[in-house]
Design a protein around this motif. Structure first.
Motif, PDB file in Angstrom:
ATOM      1  N   ALA A 143     -25.167  -5.258  22.737  1.00 52.44           N
ATOM      2  CA  ALA A 143     -24.515  -5.961  21.631  1.00 52.44           C
ATOM      3  C   ALA A 143     -24.146  -4.987  20.522  1.00 52.44           C
ATOM      4  O   ALA A 143     -24.902  -4.077  20.195  1.00 52.44           O
ATOM      5  CB  ALA A 143     -25.439  -7.047  21.090  1.00 52.44           C
ATOM      6  N   THR A 153     -21.722  -7.947  16.391  1.00 49.48           N
ATOM      7  CA  THR A 153     -22.250  -9.119  17.091  1.00 49.48           C
ATOM      8  C   THR A 153     -23.546  -9.592  16.444  1.00 49.48           C
ATOM      9  O   THR A 153     -23.736 -10.788  16.184  1.00 49.48           O
ATOM     10  CB  THR A 153     -22.493  -8.798  18.573  1.00 49.48           C
ATOM     11  OG1 THR A 153     -21.240  -8.584  19.222  1.00 49.48           O
ATOM     12  CG2 THR A 153     -23.241  -9.930  19.269  1.00 49.48           C
ATOM     13  N   ASN A 171     -22.798 -11.222  13.144  1.00 47.50           N
ATOM     14  CA  ASN A 171     -22.206 -12.548  13.335  1.00 47.50           C
ATOM     15  C   ASN A 171     -23.248 -13.581  13.735  1.00 47.50           C
ATOM     16  O   ASN A 171     -23.217 -14.729  13.276  1.00 47.50           O
ATOM     17  CB  ASN A 171     -21.104 -12.485  14.398  1.00 47.50           C
ATOM     18  CG  ASN A 171     -19.759 -12.054  13.829  1.00 47.50           C
ATOM     19  OD1 ASN A 171     -19.357 -12.492  12.758  1.00 47.50           O
ATOM     20  ND2 ASN A 171     -19.066 -11.189  14.546  1.00 47.50           N
ATOM     21  N   GLU A 174     -19.312  -9.616  23.632  1.00 47.80           N
ATOM     22  CA  GLU A 174     -20.078  -9.262  22.448  1.00 47.80           C
ATOM     23  C   GLU A 174     -20.746  -7.897  22.577  1.00 47.80           C
ATOM     24  O   GLU A 174     -21.503  -7.507  21.697  1.00 47.80           O
ATOM     25  CB  GLU A 174     -21.147 -10.340  22.197  1.00 47.80           C
ATOM     26  CG  GLU A 174     -20.549 -11.694  21.848  1.00 47.80           C
ATOM     27  CD  GLU A 174     -21.590 -12.794  21.755  1.00 47.80           C
ATOM     28  OE1 GLU A 174     -21.414 -13.709  20.925  1.00 47.80           O
ATOM     29  OE2 GLU A 174     -22.581 -12.754  22.517  1.00 47.80           O
TER      30      GLU A 174
END
Length: 375
Positions: A106, A110, A113, A99
């Motif tokens: 990140a 990511t 999501n 990720e």
């Protein structure tokens, strides 16, 4: 399922390392892709630092669920639950190696999501269907679904690989137009607010693909789970989440043409998932900005659905920076932001996603970028 009992400290650390988690050796629920329970005697528990511990009263309740067998397996393994008043939902996540991007932090995809994940988990926790994104009983009966109209994300500090973050979310009515969902992101180890986000959702008929006003029946079904008083992730007046996005004209400077959705980009509502648009927007960013800056803010207005067979052009141009105040630190209620950076260190861009075939607008966006911090 793997179970380790009465293990010594060395055995336990090796087992936890295999699972890619650092946690107390009690059999409470973890957010693991593969169900694994690690159990050790109290005398063999290692002395772990606070950043290695993912433990709270909520997780103690999770342990009781595992032991009693109540709730679904996902509920028992998930590191999330409703808050005490039942009007918002918090969940913890460990940033995985797949990720993060080139900076070992990140990616914005990511983050987006995870926002979507915690929003859906919130909906499930109050009894909404798992067949769609937070659809109520009346919505399912009438074949109605929620679709994203606007998404605004601000990231003040990117979590790194293996960091633990906590995300809180709640939703509120936007009258007949739709609903609003907000998020606050925190570093679980320090409690620091590292990001905020807000979104607007509208109802669509799944069969006709036409937008539909929110009926009283639907509003009554989800209002019972909303805060009684207005609560905003961005409480400041004139905050960037409200700023209109001008449409980029044909004088764009950067482009990435011929982007096509993959099969994996389609969501359960049979259209391209809203996170995919973020990746497409970033595809046309100039490389020199990617090398020297990191994304601070992204705002996207979703104009039309994108289907699997569509071919998309991503267009980008710089936008004039207004003023010198930019977000880099957090102070006040709900992570209210107030800080200053030199305006030459911040860059703004306008974005347009359009169909390659006829130029129809799919999405328009704005991004703000700050200088990458020294590593």
């Amino acid at each position: 399922m793997l179970k380790l009992s009465s293990c010594n400290v060395t055995d336990q650390r090796q087992a936890l390392a295999q699972c890619r988690f650092l946690a107390p050796p009690a059999p409470f629920s973890f957010r693991w892709r593969t169900p694994v329970v690690v159990s050790c005697s109290p005398s063999s528990r290692p002395n772990l630092s606070p950043l290695q511990v993912v433990l709270s009263g909520q997780q103690q309740a999770g342990m009781e669920l595992v032991e009693s067998g109540s709730g679904s397996l996902a509920d028992r393994l998930r590191l999330g639950s409703l808050t005490e008043d039942g009007l918002s939902y918090k969940e913890k996540f460990i940033v995985r190696c797949y990720e993060v991007g080139i900076n070992k932090t990140a990616t914005v995809e990511t983050i987006a999501n995870l926002l979507q994940e915690v929003g859906c988990n919130h909906a499930q926790s109050v009894g909404y269907s798992t067949d769609g994104f937070a659809t109520t009983r009346t919505m399912r009966k009438l074949h109605l679904i929620w679709v994203t109209a606007r998404m605004h994300i601000e990231i003040y500090k990117y979590p790194a690989w293996s960091d633990v973050i906590e995300i809180e979310t709640w939703c509120q009515s936007e009258g007949r137009i739709g609903t609003r969902r907000d998020w606050i992101l925190k570093d679980f180890g320090t409690g620091e607010v590292i990001g905020r986000a807000t979104s607007k959702w509208v109802m669509m008929n799944q069969d006709t693909r036409r937008l539909q006003k929110v009926s009283d029946d639907v509003r009554e079904e989800y209002l019972v789970f909303c805060p009684r008083e207005l609560r905003l992730a961005f409480p400041e007046e004139n905050n960037n989440s409200l700023k209109k996005i001008a449409k980029l004209d044909d004088s764009f400077q950067y482009s990435r043409l011929g982007l096509m959705p993959r099969r994996a980009d389609l969501d359960m509502n049979q259209h391209v998932n809203n996170v995919t648009y973020i990746g497409w927007v970033l595809e046309s960013m100039p490389q020199e900005i990617i090398d020297t800056h990191e994304l601070q803010t992204i705002t996207l207005d979703y104009r039309r659905e994108c289907q699997q067979d569509d071919v998309v052009d991503s267009l980008t141009s710089p936008e004039q920076v207004e003023g010198t105040e930019k977000v880099s630190a957090i102070h006040g209620t709900n992570g209210s932001a107030a800080a200053r950076e030199d305006k030459q260190d911040c860059r703004q861009f306008l974005h347009l996603l359009r169909l390659s075939s006829d130029g129809q607008e799919i999405n328009r966006g704005r991004t703000e970028w700050r200088k990458k911090p020294a590593r």
